[in-house]
Design an enzyme around this catalytic site. Structure first.
Site, short mmCIF file in Angstrom:
data_model
loop_
_atom_site.label_atom_id
_atom_site.label_comp_id
_atom_site.label_asym_id
_atom_site.label_seq_id
_atom_site.Cartn_x
_atom_site.Cartn_y
_atom_site.Cartn_z
N GLY A 1 38.96 34.32 24.09
CA GLY A 1 39.92 32.48 24.29
C GLY A 1 41.15 32.96 24.15
N GLY B 1 34.34 36.25 28.77
CA GLY B 1 34.18 35.49 28.43
C GLY B 1 33.88 34.00 28.37
N HIS C 1 29.13 42.60 29.25
CA HIS C 1 28.89 43.19 28.63
C HIS C 1 29.44 42.27 26.86
CE1 HIS C 1 33.43 44.82 27.76
NE2 HIS C 1 34.20 43.71 26.68
N PHE D 1 39.33 38.99 19.68
CA PHE D 1 38.23 37.63 19.54
C PHE D 1 38.40 37.14 21.11
CE2 PHE D 1 40.60 37.96 15.36
CZ PHE D 1 39.45 37.14 14.35
N HIS E 1 31.14 47.57 24.57
CA HIS E 1 32.32 47.58 23.98
C HIS E 1 32.35 47.79 22.86
CE1 HIS E 1 36.87 46.10 23.92
NE2 HIS E 1 36.38 46.79 23.94
N ASP F 1 39.56 43.20 30.60
CA ASP F 1 39.36 42.18 29.51
C ASP F 1 39.94 41.69 28.19
OD1 ASP F 1 37.55 41.72 27.32
OD2 ASP F 1 36.96 43.34 26.58
N GLY F 2 39.84 40.00 28.75
CA GLY F 2 40.63 39.99 27.50
C GLY F 2 41.18 38.62 28.72
C1 DX5 Z 1 37.88 40.88 22.59
C2 DX5 Z 1 37.10 40.85 23.94
C3 DX5 Z 1 36.66 40.11 25.09
C4 DX5 Z 1 36.26 39.48 24.83
C5 DX5 Z 1 37.10 38.37 26.21
O1 DX5 Z 1 38.10 41.79 22.09
O2 DX5 Z 1 36.89 42.55 24.00
O3 DX5 Z 1 35.56 41.20 25.72
O4 DX5 Z 1 35.13 38.84 24.52
O5 DX5 Z 1 36.80 37.30 25.96
P1 DX5 Z 1 37.89 35.56 26.65
O6 DX5 Z 1 37.55 35.99 28.61
O7 DX5 Z 1 37.68 34.61 26.39
O8 DX5 Z 1 39.19 36.56 26.73
ZN ZN Z 2 34.98 43.26 25.38
#
Ligand code: DX5
Ligand code: ZN
Length: 214
Positions: free
Chosen positions: A143, A195, A31, A141, A64, A173-174
């Site tokens: 995290g 992530g 991703h 972001f 994305h 996602d998130g």
């Molecule tokens: C946020 C992104 C995500 C992000 C997810 O705007 O679209 O893809 O990397 O991060 P985590 O898994 O840390 O929530």
């Molecule tokens: Zn994303």
């Protein structure tokens, strides 16, 4: 479950090695979060980084776009090697023509929804989509914490898919971790994007294996 590690949380000083690592651990997708400092209050990386990573990886590149002016820039991401190209419903007015333009290149097309955008806005487009990316945090972001009030949106998209025999994958996602991944898997997600949970983990192998088994 399709597991899509989000490169945003990887070590940017060793990007190629990070991609290789997750590929060797058996994930199918990668991703790639594109942020322009306008659609979201953060900047990540652009098409040249994707282009540089592309020859070294067989992973499905799941791009994305969290950018404005999608019509102006989408082709650069296709040329760079995107397999799935997902833009935000909130970022453009002419959704139908953008779907058509992306599909005409042979690239799979997705639409992402910010938490405040209901699933119902996608009804006219569902039959044409390859992927729907449900944001379970405010985009911008890594995290952040999973918003559990997004679970009914995942369920709604799953029900619409089953009732109408649509083909789209539901990606979430998130804030994905060991617990939230189980919830979204039970609700109907086909893809989990993760992530922080993977790249910042002391044992990425164990975590990837657990997600793959969902
Ligand atoms: C946020 C992104 C995500 C992000 C997810 O705007 O679209 O893809 O990397 O991060 P985590 O898994 O840390 O929530
Ligand atoms: Zn994303």
């Amino acid at each position: 479950m399709i597991v899509a590690p989000s490169l945003l949380a990887a070590d940017f000083n060793h990007l190629a090695e990070e991609v290789k690592k997750v590929e060797e651990l058996g994930v199918q997708w990668l991703h790639l979060d594109i942020m322009d400092g306008h659609f979201v209050p953060n900047i990540s990386f652009g098409p040249d980084v994707i282009k540089a990573l592309r020859p070294n990886s067989k992973l499905v590149f799941d791009v994305h776009l969290m950018i404005e002016k999608v019509e102006t820039y989408f082709q650069k991401y296709i040329d760079a090697g995107a397999d799935y190209l997902t833009f935000h419903f909130e970022a453009t007015k002419d959704i139908a023509s953008l779907i058509k333009k992306i599909k005409a290149t042979g690239t799979k097309v997705g639409i992402s929804l910010k938490p405040a955008t209901p699933a119902s806005v996608l009804k006219p487009y569902l039959k044409d989509l390859d992927l729907i990316l449900v944001m379970t945090v405010e985009p911008g972001f890594g995290g952040q914490s999973f918003m559990s009030d997004m679970v009914p949106k995942i369920k709604e998209l799953k029900d619409l898919k089953e009732q109408n025999n649509y083909n789209y994958l539901i990606s979430v996602d998130g804030g994905i971790n060991g617990d939230t991944s189980k919830i979204v898997s039970e609700t109907g997600a086909d893809v989990v994007v993760a992530g922080t949970y993977l790249f910042k983990s002391p044992d990425i192998k164990e975590r990837i294996e657990a997600l793959l088994e969902l």
